[in-house]
Design a protein around this motif. Structure first.
Motif, PDB file in Angstrom:
ATOM      1  N   GLU A 190     -36.898 -56.600  -9.854  1.00 25.86           N
ATOM      2  CA  GLU A 190     -37.444 -57.480 -10.892  1.00 25.86           C
ATOM      3  C   GLU A 190     -38.160 -58.692 -10.303  1.00 25.86           C
ATOM      4  O   GLU A 190     -39.052 -59.266 -10.937  1.00 25.86           O
ATOM      5  CB  GLU A 190     -36.316 -57.945 -11.817  1.00 25.86           C
ATOM      6  CG  GLU A 190     -35.798 -56.849 -12.738  1.00 25.86           C
ATOM      7  CD  GLU A 190     -34.535 -57.256 -13.480  1.00 25.86           C
ATOM      8  OE1 GLU A 190     -34.092 -58.419 -13.292  1.00 25.86           O
ATOM      9  OE2 GLU A 190     -33.990 -56.429 -14.234  1.00 25.86           O
ATOM     10  N   GLN A 223     -26.268 -51.125  -7.569  1.00 23.22           N
ATOM     11  CA  GLN A 223     -27.374 -50.862  -8.491  1.00 23.22           C
ATOM     12  C   GLN A 223     -27.888 -52.161  -9.105  1.00 23.22           C
ATOM     13  O   GLN A 223     -29.107 -52.350  -9.261  1.00 23.22           O
ATOM     14  CB  GLN A 223     -26.935 -49.895  -9.587  1.00 23.22           C
ATOM     15  CG  GLN A 223     -28.092 -49.371 -10.426  1.00 23.22           C
ATOM     16  CD  GLN A 223     -29.083 -48.572  -9.594  1.00 23.22           C
ATOM     17  OE1 GLN A 223     -28.732 -47.565  -8.991  1.00 23.22           O
ATOM     18  NE2 GLN A 223     -30.338 -49.025  -9.547  1.00 23.22           N
ATOM     19  N   GLN A 224     -26.984 -53.071  -9.445  1.00 20.89           N
ATOM     20  CA  GLN A 224     -27.398 -54.362  -9.993  1.00 20.89           C
ATOM     21  C   GLN A 224     -28.255 -55.129  -8.989  1.00 20.89           C
ATOM     22  O   GLN A 224     -29.283 -55.726  -9.348  1.00 20.89           O
ATOM     23  CB  GLN A 224     -26.167 -55.196 -10.357  1.00 20.89           C
ATOM     24  CG  GLN A 224     -26.513 -56.574 -10.920  1.00 20.89           C
ATOM     25  CD  GLN A 224     -25.291 -57.459 -11.103  1.00 20.89           C
ATOM     26  OE1 GLN A 224     -24.286 -57.295 -10.406  1.00 20.89           O
ATOM     27  NE2 GLN A 224     -25.360 -58.387 -12.042  1.00 20.89           N
ATOM     28  N   ALA A 225     -27.849 -55.103  -7.728  1.00 19.89           N
ATOM     29  CA  ALA A 225     -28.614 -55.799  -6.692  1.00 19.89           C
ATOM     30  C   ALA A 225     -30.015 -55.215  -6.558  1.00 19.89           C
ATOM     31  O   ALA A 225     -31.010 -55.952  -6.475  1.00 19.89           O
ATOM     32  CB  ALA A 225     -27.865 -55.716  -5.365  1.00 19.89           C
ATOM     33  N   ASP A 272     -31.723 -53.549  -8.825  1.00 22.35           N
ATOM     34  CA  ASP A 272     -32.491 -53.860 -10.033  1.00 22.35           C
ATOM     35  C   ASP A 272     -33.018 -55.295 -10.000  1.00 22.35           C
ATOM     36  O   ASP A 272     -34.178 -55.560 -10.356  1.00 22.35           O
ATOM     37  CB  ASP A 272     -31.624 -53.657 -11.276  1.00 22.35           C
ATOM     38  CG  ASP A 272     -31.246 -52.196 -11.505  1.00 22.35           C
ATOM     39  OD1 ASP A 272     -31.845 -51.319 -10.847  1.00 22.35           O
ATOM     40  OD2 ASP A 272     -30.341 -51.941 -12.325  1.00 22.35           O
ATOM     41  N   GLN A 273     -32.181 -56.226  -9.565  1.00 25.10           N
ATOM     42  CA  GLN A 273     -32.584 -57.630  -9.560  1.00 25.10           C
ATOM     43  C   GLN A 273     -33.654 -57.911  -8.508  1.00 25.10           C
ATOM     44  O   GLN A 273     -34.597 -58.669  -8.756  1.00 25.10           O
ATOM     45  CB  GLN A 273     -31.364 -58.523  -9.345  1.00 25.10           C
ATOM     46  CG  GLN A 273     -30.432 -58.556 -10.547  1.00 25.10           C
ATOM     47  CD  GLN A 273     -29.273 -59.520 -10.377  1.00 25.10           C
ATOM     48  OE1 GLN A 273     -29.173 -60.239  -9.380  1.00 25.10           O
ATOM     49  NE2 GLN A 273     -28.377 -59.543 -11.361  1.00 25.10           N
ATOM     50  N   ALA A 288     -21.874 -49.963  -9.137  1.00 24.16           N
ATOM     51  CA  ALA A 288     -22.487 -50.866 -10.113  1.00 24.16           C
ATOM     52  C   ALA A 288     -23.035 -52.119  -9.434  1.00 24.16           C
ATOM     53  O   ALA A 288     -24.122 -52.606  -9.778  1.00 24.16           O
ATOM     54  CB  ALA A 288     -21.476 -51.238 -11.193  1.00 24.16           C
ATOM     55  N   LYS A 289     -22.303 -52.657  -8.463  1.00 25.01           N
ATOM     56  CA  LYS A 289     -22.766 -53.848  -7.742  1.00 25.01           C
ATOM     57  C   LYS A 289     -24.056 -53.561  -6.990  1.00 25.01           C
ATOM     58  O   LYS A 289     -24.994 -54.364  -7.006  1.00 25.01           O
ATOM     59  CB  LYS A 289     -21.697 -54.316  -6.749  1.00 25.01           C
ATOM     60  CG  LYS A 289     -20.454 -54.909  -7.370  1.00 25.01           C
ATOM     61  CD  LYS A 289     -19.478 -55.325  -6.274  1.00 25.01           C
ATOM     62  CE  LYS A 289     -18.168 -55.837  -6.864  1.00 25.01           C
ATOM     63  NZ  LYS A 289     -17.196 -56.192  -5.792  1.00 25.01           N
ATOM     64  N   TYR A 321     -23.960 -60.629  -3.637  1.00 26.81           N
ATOM     65  CA  TYR A 321     -23.584 -59.754  -4.751  1.00 26.81           C
ATOM     66  C   TYR A 321     -22.113 -59.351  -4.754  1.00 26.81           C
ATOM     67  O   TYR A 321     -21.703 -58.501  -5.539  1.00 26.81           O
ATOM     68  CB  TYR A 321     -24.471 -58.501  -4.753  1.00 26.81           C
ATOM     69  CG  TYR A 321     -25.902 -58.819  -5.112  1.00 26.81           C
ATOM     70  CD1 TYR A 321     -26.294 -58.947  -6.441  1.00 26.81           C
ATOM     71  CD2 TYR A 321     -26.848 -59.030  -4.114  1.00 26.81           C
ATOM     72  CE1 TYR A 321     -27.605 -59.262  -6.774  1.00 26.81           C
ATOM     73  CE2 TYR A 321     -28.165 -59.345  -4.436  1.00 26.81           C
ATOM     74  CZ  TYR A 321     -28.533 -59.463  -5.761  1.00 26.81           C
ATOM     75  OH  TYR A 321     -29.821 -59.786  -6.091  1.00 26.81           O
TER      76      TYR A 321
END
Length: 432
Positions: free
Chosen positions: A62, A54-56, A58-59, A51-52, A38
């Motif tokens: 999922e 949180q994106q990790a 979330d992914q 942001a990095k 990431y």
């Protein structure tokens, strides 16, 4: 290979400690590295990487959950929301310097899925040190008006673990780890009234504000705490359940090995108006603290008086604190309300606490081993209290509201009285 061995060890230890948290981290499941996968950068906390991260999270959520590994380094982020099935593993000695804009109140991490409209909570999540404690460091921040920080804020979460964290505070506002009740009806309808089914262990902090500390509980159910230690500040394990209002209260709480040094107290139990369940604590040690353990009465706060939903709070029948040991010292944080209990012999040792900008506490000699001020409002079981170095108050002190007198009367004629008077004049008054 080394990381795989440490992950296997984490899974084994979590499964063997308590049944409150059921291990769901699969050592053979999805594993992502925040640097390799990431783009996380060890830049000595020079940039906001929230942001990095949180994106990790979330992914990974999922994809059904898994492990996220943060390699050793120095990073900055805050406002991170854990998602169900995600286990964040932070390598030993990693340093997190929270991204903290001036004038703001932040939480580095949140475990909370409650939304107010849907039955929302996160579950099967953890934040753990990998191989030992990682560090959250805001030791250079200092107490600033209008600011505050929590390391982990737990609310709508079920089946969780927090472990191996070292917090370097600087007398800022709020406790590092906070457990609060869920207020939305939908989530409560699913049986999640706050943090539920948790394991919290191996936490340490230094230099917390005397009015706060390491852990604060306002709400929660079936959580075990173990190996909590605090140095130089407030309370290690604070069970004051007032801020939850009608939703507050803690139930089926157990704790083991609670330690405090040069602070107020290793633990505090104050029900306010919450109708709490049973709490059992085994192993409380304090060195150079005001008390090792404090028990406060149940009462209805002024703002709730006249509201039939509220009555004086309690902790459940059978609530027990045992194996308490207090070691006398002369660098305890002492509340102004408690000065009346300081033996006259030690009045000369009282001094201004320069790290308390609100001047609600001063420094001085330990007062006693255990203070029981419940006055029959609830009945704690206190067993096996020992102490060393005390001339007075070697066991359980029974105190009453009737004992209270203004600190000015107690300190009259002593140099610290004038010093404290002058210091209090400099404290900004709250706006009504």
């Amino acid at each position: 290979m080394k990381q795989t061995i440490m992950i296997l060890a984490l899974c084994t230890m979590a499964a063997s400690v308590r049944a409150d948290y059921k291990e769901t981290m699969d050592s053979n499941g999805l594993t992502q590295n925040l640097q390799a996968d990431y783009g996380f950068v060890d830049d000595n906390a020079g940039s906001d990487q929230s942001a990095k991260l949180q994106q990790a999270i979330d992914q990974v959520a999922e994809q059904g959950g898994g492990r996220l590994i943060l390699p050793k380094g120095v990073y900055s982020f805050s406002g991170i929301n854990l998602k169900s099935g995600v286990h964040l593993l932070i390598e030993k000695d990693t340093v997190i310097k929270p991204w903290w804009p001036d004038g703001s109140k932040i939480a580095v991490f949140a475990m909370d899925g409650s939304s107010g409209t849907e039955a929302g909570y996160v579950e099967n999540v953890s934040i753990r040190g990998l191989g030992g404690k990682f560090i959250v460091d805001y030791s250079e921040r200092g107490a600033r008006k209008g600011e505050g920080s929590r390391v982990v804020n737990c609310r709508g979460v079920k089946n969780f673990q927090i472990s191996d964290v070292y917090v370097k505070d600087s007398f800022t506002t709020y406790c590092a780890f906070v457990f609060t009740p869920v207020k939305d009806k939908a989530t409560r309808g699913k049986g999640v009234y706050g943090p539920t089914d948790g394991l919290v262990k191996n936490l340490k902090n230094t230099d917390s504000s005397a009015g706060y500390g390491l852990v604060q509980m306002h709400g929660g159910d079936t959580i075990h705490f173990e190996n909590l230690e605090a140095y130089g500040g407030g309370v290690t394990f604070r069970l004051e359940t007032g801020s939850g209002g009608e939703h507050g209260g803690i139930h089926h709480i157990t704790a083991k090995n609670i330690y405090c040094e040069n602070g107020m107290s290793a633990m505090v139990m104050g029900p306010h108006s919450a109708q709490n369940g049973v709490v059992k604590v085994d192993g409380v040690t304090a060195k150079s603290c005001m008390y090792a353990a404090m028990m406060g009465p149940g009462y209805v706060e002024t703002k709730y008086q006249g509201n039939d939903k509220f009555k004086p709070g309690i902790f459940g029948k059978g609530s027990t604190v045992e194996n308490v040991h207090a070691i006398f010292g002369t660098d305890a944080a002492i509340s102004l309300k408690e000065i009346v209990y300081v033996p006259k012999k030690y009045h000369k040792d009282l001094r201004i606490d320069k790290n308390d900008p609100k001047q609600k506490r001063i420094r001085g000699a330990s007062i006693g081993a255990v203070r029981d001020a419940t006055e029959g409002s609830w009945n704690p079981i206190i067993k096996n209290v020992t102490s060393e170095g005390f001339e007075y108050n070697k066991g359980v002190m029974k105190t009453s509201k009737k004992d209270r007198v203004n600190w000015k009367q107690v300190l009259k004629g002593l140099p610290i009285a004038d010093e404290l008077e002058q210091a209090l004049k400099k404290v900004p008054k709250k706006k009504k």
